[in-house]
Design an enzyme around this catalytic site. Structure first.
Site, PDB file in Angstrom:
ATOM      1  N   GLY A 109       0.777  -1.237   0.000  1.00  0.00           N
ATOM      2  CA  GLY A 109       0.000   0.000   0.000  1.00  0.00           C
ATOM      3  C   GLY A 109       0.801   1.275   0.000  1.00  0.00           C
ATOM      4  O   GLY A 109       0.244   2.358   0.200  1.00  0.00           O
ATOM      5  N   GLU A 161     -10.215  -0.347  29.608  1.00  0.00           N
ATOM      6  CA  GLU A 161      -9.753   0.712  28.697  1.00  0.00           C
ATOM      7  C   GLU A 161      -9.245   1.928  29.470  1.00  0.00           C
ATOM      8  O   GLU A 161      -8.281   2.580  29.041  1.00  0.00           O
ATOM      9  CB  GLU A 161     -10.881   1.130  27.733  1.00  0.00           C
ATOM     10  CG  GLU A 161     -11.414   0.008  26.855  1.00  0.00           C
ATOM     11  CD  GLU A 161     -10.328  -0.716  26.093  1.00  0.00           C
ATOM     12  OE1 GLU A 161      -9.303  -0.077  25.735  1.00  0.00           O
ATOM     13  OE2 GLU A 161     -10.469  -1.930  25.837  1.00  0.00           O
TER      14      GLU A 161
END
Length: 497
Positions: A113, A337
């Site tokens: 890419g 988190e």
């Protein structure tokens, strides 16, 4: 008569088979032999396999939308090296006076890419050459000699098309060159060897003084797999690395893809370039495309910064899912988190970009980190800090629940990968050592020693921030998403208290 040969054969064969059956002959062996012969001849001719395409066949498209080096962003060094090499084709009289040998091959190597194919297309446009493209897998066949024949046909087609178009040069691009150019180990893969040998012969200079000149540009993600005979000067004369773009390169790519899109005037692409650390050019194009899709979903006339932020999350982690977690699971995920985010804010202040409780891809929640600047060299304290950030989620679960969950699996894999980097870089107590010489038991011991020590440090640090957990948990459960600024505001207010 030759014109109708196929029609006559089609008419005679059924009649002959019917006659042989009538007189009592067994036609099965004859039919099997005929089918086998047809398959061998068909494969040897390579029909339907070689998909090399010339830009001449798409002349209308090429003329309306030519690809130039100015349209490729983030690869200034690679473009400069490539243009310098291509000038040997453009200014042939000048290099002949200086006695410079024309380049025969250019190898583009780098992650997926990053624009290797685009550079090859721009090279054909820059040199006003015929352009043909093929993939390495198209030359591989079970029949010996077929791949070599297709290589010959490809180079022959390039010369034929260049002469027909009255061009002085042709550019052949082969993607995934490692498929046919891999190292030869003396095994029995004769088909691969013959294909590589034919490619070496075509590049070896037999046709060096003939016109048109052929320039072979190849791309690979695994340069270390290529045969040394292919890499030597006289074949691939230039090796150009096409790496992931830095922040300046990412901004350039974003500006290119933003030209034909209605971007809101309040959008700061410099911030988007900063948040997309490690993205390739293809991923950045996808970010712009996904942001436009998000704007369309909201019936918005312009692409806003929130659309771009959501697009970065999608490209990085995948689309949002419809998983419904229980209240207990949501609280555990939120604390997990927050453990990552608080540890990140302690280790590297200002690095948290977003804390989210929404499931995306395989993750039930996530923290997006915003690196302060592009970095390519890492010290032991920096890598230890990265491990502590990764362990922050599991440490938070142990603090509040007394144990961990399966949600820490990915964090542990990331931590062990960093430990491997520390070992291979000579940054552990093992010193400078060849990683392949370490036994599994010794490696397990050093891995456990480092992670256990850093886990203790992580839990000790988070224990001092327990108040931040309790105050931030309710907000995260209610809002589901906290921006970096919102999280830092909660972090600082509770730290001050």
């Amino acid at each position: 008569m030759r014109k109708y040969g196929a029609e006559i054969a089609i008419g005679i064969v059924p009649v002959l088979i019917a006659f042989l059956i009538f007189i009592g002959q067994n036609v099965v062996p004859i039919l099997m032999l005929g089918v086998l012969g047809f398959v061998v001849v068909y494969a040897a001719r390579g029909r339907g396999k070689l998909t090399a395409m010339s830009s001449q066949n798409r002349s209308a498209e090429a003329k309306s939308t030519p690809l130039t080096f100015d349209q490729i962003g983030g690869q200034e060094r690679a473009k400069q090296e490539l243009v310098e090499a291509l000038d040997f084709l453009v200014h042939q009289e000048k290099i002949a006076k200086l006695g410079i040998r024309p380049l025969k091959g250019i190898l583009l190597s780098g992650p997926p890419g990053t624009g290797k194919t685009l550079l090859a297309k721009a090279a054909a446009q820059y040199t006003d050459s015929i352009y043909l493209a093929a993939s390495g897998s198209e030359f591989v066949e079970m029949y010996v000699g077929v791949g070599a024949g297709r290589v010959r046909d490809l180079f022959k087609e390039a010369r034929t098309k260049a002469n027909k178009a009255k061009k002085s040069s042709a550019v052949i691009f082969i993607d995934e060159i490692e498929v046919i150019g891999g190292k030869r180990d003396g095994g029995q893969q004769r088909e691969y060897d013959q294909t590589l040998n034919q490619l070496l012969t075509e590049m070896d200079g037999i046709y060096a003084n003939e016109s048109p000149r052929i320039l072979l540009i190849a791309a690979t993600n695994r340069k270390e797999m290529l045969d040394s005979a292919l890499l030597r000067p006289g074949r691939f004369d230039r090796h150009i690395g096409v790496d992931l773009p830095d922040k300046k390169g990412r901004l350039h790519i974003l500006n290119i893809h933003a030209k034909n899109r209605p971007i809101d005037e309040n959008v700061v692409l410099d911030r988007i370039a900063k948040e997309s650390f490690g993205f390739s050019g293809a991923q950045l194009e996808s970010v712009m495309n996904e942001a436009a899709i998000y704007a369309m979903r909201e019936s918005s006339d312009k692409i806003g910064e929130n659309h771009l932020s959501m697009a970065i999350d999608k490209v990085m982690m995948g689309e949002k899912t419809d998983r419904e977690a229980t209240k207990e699971e949501r609280e555990r995920i939120a604390l997990h988190e927050l453990g990552h985010a608080i540890m990140a804010e302690v280790v590297r202040p200002g690095s948290v970009s977003q804390v989210a409780l929404s499931p995306r891809g395989q993750a039930l929640g996530y923290v997006r980190h915003n690196p302060q600047q592009d970095q390519y060299l890492y010290t032991k304290p920096f890598l230890n800090g990265q491990i502590m950030i990764a362990l922050g989620g599991a440490a938070a679960e142990e603090m509040f629940y007394g144990g961990r969950s399966t949600g820490s699996r990915g964090d542990f894999e990331q931590s062990m990968s960093i430990v491997k980097t520390l070992v291979e870089s000579g940054l552990t107590d093992l010193g400078i050592i060849d990683a392949s010489m370490i036994t599994k038991e010794a490696y397990a011991n050093i891995n456990r020693e480092i992670l256990d020590e850093l886990m203790l440090q992580t839990k000790a640090t988070l224990e001092t921030k327990r108040e931040i957990f309790t105050q931030s948990l309710e907000t995260l459960l209610r809002e589901e998403t906290l921006s970096g600024d919102e999280f830092r505001s909660l972090f600082k207010s509770n730290s001050a208290a």
